[in-house]
Scaffold this motif. Sequence first.
Motif, PDB file in Angstrom:
ATOM      1  N   ASN A  39       0.820  -1.220   0.000  1.00 16.86           N
ATOM      2  CA  ASN A  39       0.000   0.000   0.000  1.00 16.86           C
ATOM      3  C   ASN A  39       0.850   1.266   0.000  1.00 16.86           C
ATOM      4  O   ASN A  39       0.512   2.268   0.629  1.00 16.86           O
ATOM      5  CB  ASN A  39      -0.944   0.020   1.203  1.00 16.86           C
ATOM      6  CG  ASN A  39      -1.785  -1.230   1.303  1.00 16.86           C
ATOM      7  OD1 ASN A  39      -1.669  -1.987   2.270  1.00 16.86           O
ATOM      8  ND2 ASN A  39      -2.593  -1.469   0.301  1.00 16.86           N
ATOM      9  N   ASN A  82      -6.351   2.132  -2.546  1.00 13.20           N
ATOM     10  CA  ASN A  82      -6.034   2.286  -1.129  1.00 13.20           C
ATOM     11  C   ASN A  82      -7.111   3.044  -0.364  1.00 13.20           C
ATOM     12  O   ASN A  82      -6.854   3.535   0.743  1.00 13.20           O
ATOM     13  CB  ASN A  82      -4.694   2.995  -0.980  1.00 13.20           C
ATOM     14  CG  ASN A  82      -3.538   2.141  -1.442  1.00 13.20           C
ATOM     15  OD1 ASN A  82      -3.063   1.269  -0.719  1.00 13.20           O
ATOM     16  ND2 ASN A  82      -3.071   2.371  -2.659  1.00 13.20           N
ATOM     17  N   ILE A 142      -7.806   2.961   3.630  1.00 13.32           N
ATOM     18  CA  ILE A 142      -6.631   2.397   4.302  1.00 13.32           C
ATOM     19  C   ILE A 142      -5.809   3.522   4.912  1.00 13.32           C
ATOM     20  O   ILE A 142      -5.639   4.576   4.305  1.00 13.32           O
ATOM     21  CB  ILE A 142      -5.762   1.598   3.304  1.00 13.32           C
ATOM     22  CG1 ILE A 142      -6.579   0.436   2.723  1.00 13.32           C
ATOM     23  CG2 ILE A 142      -4.503   1.075   3.968  1.00 13.32           C
ATOM     24  CD1 ILE A 142      -5.864  -0.291   1.625  1.00 13.32           C
TER      25      ILE A 142
END
Length: 371
Positions: free
Chosen positions: A248, A290, A293
């Motif tokens: 990520n 992402n 997140i």
Amino acid sequence: MSRSTLIKPPSTLPHHSPIENALQLLPITDIGPDIFTNARPLWHPPGARGIFGGAAIAQCLSAAQFTIPAHEYTVHSMHCYFVLAGNSEIPILYHVERVRDGRSFITRTVQARQRGRCIFTTTISFMRTGSGGERTIDHQMPMPSREEVPPPPDGETSLDGLKDTDTPFEQVRCAVRQGNTLPPQDKTLRQWIRARGRISDCPPNVREDEIMRGQRLNQPGDNHQAHLSALAYMSDSYFVGTVARVHNLMRFANVRHIERTLKGFNGSEEDKQKMRAHLERIAREEAEENEGIKPDDRRIGMMVSLDHSIFFHNPRAFRADEWLLTEMSTPWAGDGRGLVVQRVWGKDGTLIATCTQEGCVRLQQEREIKL
């Protein structure tokens, strides 16, 4: 003054697809036997250190294919090393060495050189069709189910203002398997890829005068080598980047990073705008992938490919201009490097190829590390 091709680029043939035109080679018999050069300028992806690595992979394969009996032998593996970043403003010479011609296997090595220096090297092995015998051992990894992977789009995907000659293939990302609940080594990234347009049925080594007279066209199966070169070209797309994605780590989602990249760009305003559009598209993909997140404070400082291998399992059982599913995972990363494994299936579920790539994946450091 630098020139991107050694010879003036030939006219674009109307029946050739963008990827055939992008990968076209010309023999340089005045320099020596089995030496070829790029017929057209090679793509330098925005923000990259050099030319798109897939071009060197594909053109080395094309050069080697010129030196084998096309109807009898087909590539089954190639092992490559990226030595130096390729300069898109300098012609490349591809030197083919005929290492061995056996009954079942043929071996070639190819060096891509610029200004006398090797920038890329590969060893390629070709196998005689049917030499495995009538009785064989067979198995393959199954293609992910329709429940796991959404189907590819029906129409052509957006180019974000780029020309076909810049991006001669399409790619559509799929969502990360099981979201982001898995550790990096267990994540699987998938995408659909295909060459734009339709790859012609004309063998790549047919002379242009034969083409213009309509000779040897539309011979089914004659141009499987172009499909193999196209697959080799596309296999380098988002490959080593898998390491950053499973952690990520976002490269361009930060607007300031894009501006810093553009600040060091010395090309024309038109090319700068294309570069901006390309980086902003990557940024959107990163942000979508992402979403939800917690942002990671770490930043990629360097990410370049070191080596690349392709094992062609069913080299005559696919078309590169039809959708292919790729699945990438990374079993290991450490010491500033990362390893990625990629599988490629045709839409009918046939496992076409397995690829591996190791790359230099370094985080931003307090002090610079030299490559």
